[in-house]
Structure formats: structure tokens, C-alpha cells
Design a protein around this motif. Sequence first.
Motif, PDB file in Angstrom:
ATOM      1  N   GLY A  93       3.414  -6.103   4.443  1.00  0.00           N
ATOM      2  CA  GLY A  93       2.972  -4.761   4.782  1.00  0.00           C
ATOM      3  C   GLY A  93       3.808  -3.756   3.663  1.00  0.00           C
TER       4      GLY A  93
ATOM      5  N   ARG B 285       1.576  -3.748   0.449  1.00  0.00           N
ATOM      6  CA  ARG B 285       0.453  -2.981   0.771  1.00  0.00           C
ATOM      7  C   ARG B 285       0.495  -1.220   0.527  1.00  0.00           C
TER       8      ARG B 285
ATOM      9  N   TYR C 118       9.781   0.195   7.908  1.00  0.00           N
ATOM     10  CA  TYR C 118       9.878  -1.177   8.349  1.00  0.00           C
ATOM     11  C   TYR C 118      11.256  -1.512   8.255  1.00  0.00           C
TER      12      TYR C 118
END
Length: 411
Positions: free
Chosen positions: A59, A62, A68
Motif C-alpha cells: 500500500g 502505491r 500506515y
Amino acid sequence: MSMSLAVAVLLLGVADSMVGSYFVLFVTEIVGLTPLQTGVFVSIHGAGGILIAWLAGRGFDRRPARGYAAASMLCGGVALWLMTVITSYAWLILLAVTLLATLAAAFPQLFALARQSVGDDREAGRAVPLLRSVWSLAWAAGPLIGATVRAVAGFPAILRSAGVVLAVAAVWVLVAVPRPGPHRPSGLPGGEPVAKVPRAATILLTTGITLFFTAMFAASVAMPLFVTRELGQTDSSVGVLFSVCAAVEVVAALLLAAVPAHISQRLVILTGMGGFVFFFALTVLAHDMTLLVAGQVVRGISIAVVGAAGIRWFQDVMAPATGRATTLFANATTAGMVLAGIVGGAAVALLGYTGTLLLCGAVTVVATIAFALGTATHAGRPPPAATPARRPLPRPRGPAGNEARSPADRS
């Protein structure tokens, strides 16, 4: 290196070391788990952490974001608080593979943020060792803080205090850490192509790191017993040895940041792994504290070198997939820890303390060979991120109206 990131790594390291030093004692003495239940809990937690950290790494590649790291630390803090009130083993297992496992993503996410914030230049080579030294410093202080909390308020207070530290760290990341720069999916700065690492090389690299940390964690199980039961040293001497190692780790990681960029990182890492083999040799030959202390100095240098230069190597050869690269290294470390719990306990039972240390030395030799083979395809040239991007200058026109070729074009 961003000082705000250093603070975040310090807070995470303190919380992690507070819990890690007393986790087994807590779940066995307070929660009442059997040794088998504890082993299952740790293994499931490790496997869940590997999966969640990998998903977070993908993630991040991307769409780089601070969320996060913040979410993983906040979830981990909530999990630690819940562990002090949950008594059902089934619910603990569920917690292990969900909220608690999410905490495994925090470390690689912070180091991915560091790489993304400084870009793919020489500054990136200094940022990782400096942050690694902060992590080592946190692990030197965290267990002492945990011991103080335990003496004042008991075992559950350690987990609750660590949970509060993680919550503070999560808020700090969102408030103080700069937003990561834009993602560069097409390649490195300046239009350089992304280095494609062959699958076989990736497997060998990961295997080498996994085996190295398997040997490290398994030796940590055997070392205290070897020192006290085989050599007849006092319990306090074990604390002295581990303190020496932690202090050397901090200094070695700081010195690693000053290593010139033209020095081969491959050679640095392989030297660190070779030094770890030397540590085992010194330890099994020891008869008193002299060689044991010398061995811990070598051990501290080796762990710092592999821990810092290893992260940088993965980030370089897998650029610009910073999240996946850092997570792959962190997951290899976690896998080594999980394997060490099985290997270390079985080896002590079958081979004794000296035999276990010799086995760990042999595993380190295999780790060194695997990493050397995995890096062989990159040995002849620096990793792509090691060379800072340069903006091309306009070329003068030659006599025939064609662009004159620069010396770099002719080489």
C-alpha cells in the motif's frame, strides 16, 4: 534525516523493548498460558505480522502516506491494553493475528518514510544507519524502563504504559513527521530504469537475512545459560554482556552513517555476517569474561551493520518499491525470530549450550553464503539508488550541427 522521524523510531523502540523483554513472563505468569500455548501464540502472532506488514508495504508503494505507520502503532497500543483484561485464550489468538499483528508494520513503515523523505540520494545512505542507531538506543533503555514500571505497578502496567507510548508515537507521526513526497512509479529520479531483482536472487537475499537473525535470536536463548551454567559466571554478568552489545550497536550504527558512498555495501554486509561467525568462535572458546566481552563487541558491530546496511541494500536494489523492500527485510527478521524459538529450544535440549552456539555459528555461515550468492548479480556495480540523480545539462552544438558527445557518452 528528519528529527521527527528519529523521535518516532525512539518511541516505537522503547515501547517494543518494554513489552518484548517481559512478554513471555507476562503471558505465562499473569495470563496463565502454558509453554505450548505461548509458543503457538508467538508463532501465530509472527505469521500474522508478516502478512499485515507486507500488505502495508504494498500500500505504501502505491500511495506513500504516514497513515500506515500511525495506524499500526495505534492498533498495537490498543492490543496491549486489551491483553491486560482478556483472559480467554481464543480471544488472545484472535488479537494476536489482528490488532497486535498490525504493530509489525510500524518499523518498516517508519524506515520507508525515511527513505521516501530524503529521496534516492546519498542522504538516504546516512538516514538508515542513524535511525538504526536510535532503534538500538531505544532497546538499551526500554528494558530498564519496563523493569522500573514493573517494580512500581506490576506486569500489566508494562503493557499499558507501552500502549500509551505507542498512542503518543502514532499522534506524533501524524502531527510532526513531514508528508512523504510523491511516488515515482516510472523509475528513479532522472529517468533511470528500475533495477529488476531476479526471483532467485530475492529468495537468496531473504534466506540469508532470515538465517542470520535465526542464529542471532537462537543464540540469545542459549547465551545466558551458557554463561551462568557452563562458565559459572553470575547472573549480573549476563546483563553486563547484553549492555555492552547494545552500547556497541549504537556506536557502530552511527559510524556506519559516515562510511563513504563508494564503499561496497555488499562487502560491508558480508563483513558483518562474517564477524558474527567470529563472535560465536570467541564465545565458545571463552573461559572468563574477557573473551565474552570481546565477543559481545563483535556481536554488536555485526548486528548494527547487517541491520542498517541490510535495510539500505534492500531499498536500493528494489527501488523505487521502498515499502515492499523495507517490509521484506523486516519480515525476514520476524521469520528468523519465529524460527529461532523452535530451533533454539530444540537445540539446547539436544545439543546443550555449547552445541547450540556452534550450530548458530554454522547457520550464520550458511546465511553468509546465501546472501553472497543473492548479491552476486549486483556486486559489479553500485545499487541504482546509490548514485544521486543529476539533471542533464544542455549540450553544445558541434561543427556539423550535431550535439557534441560528452566524455560520459564515450565511456
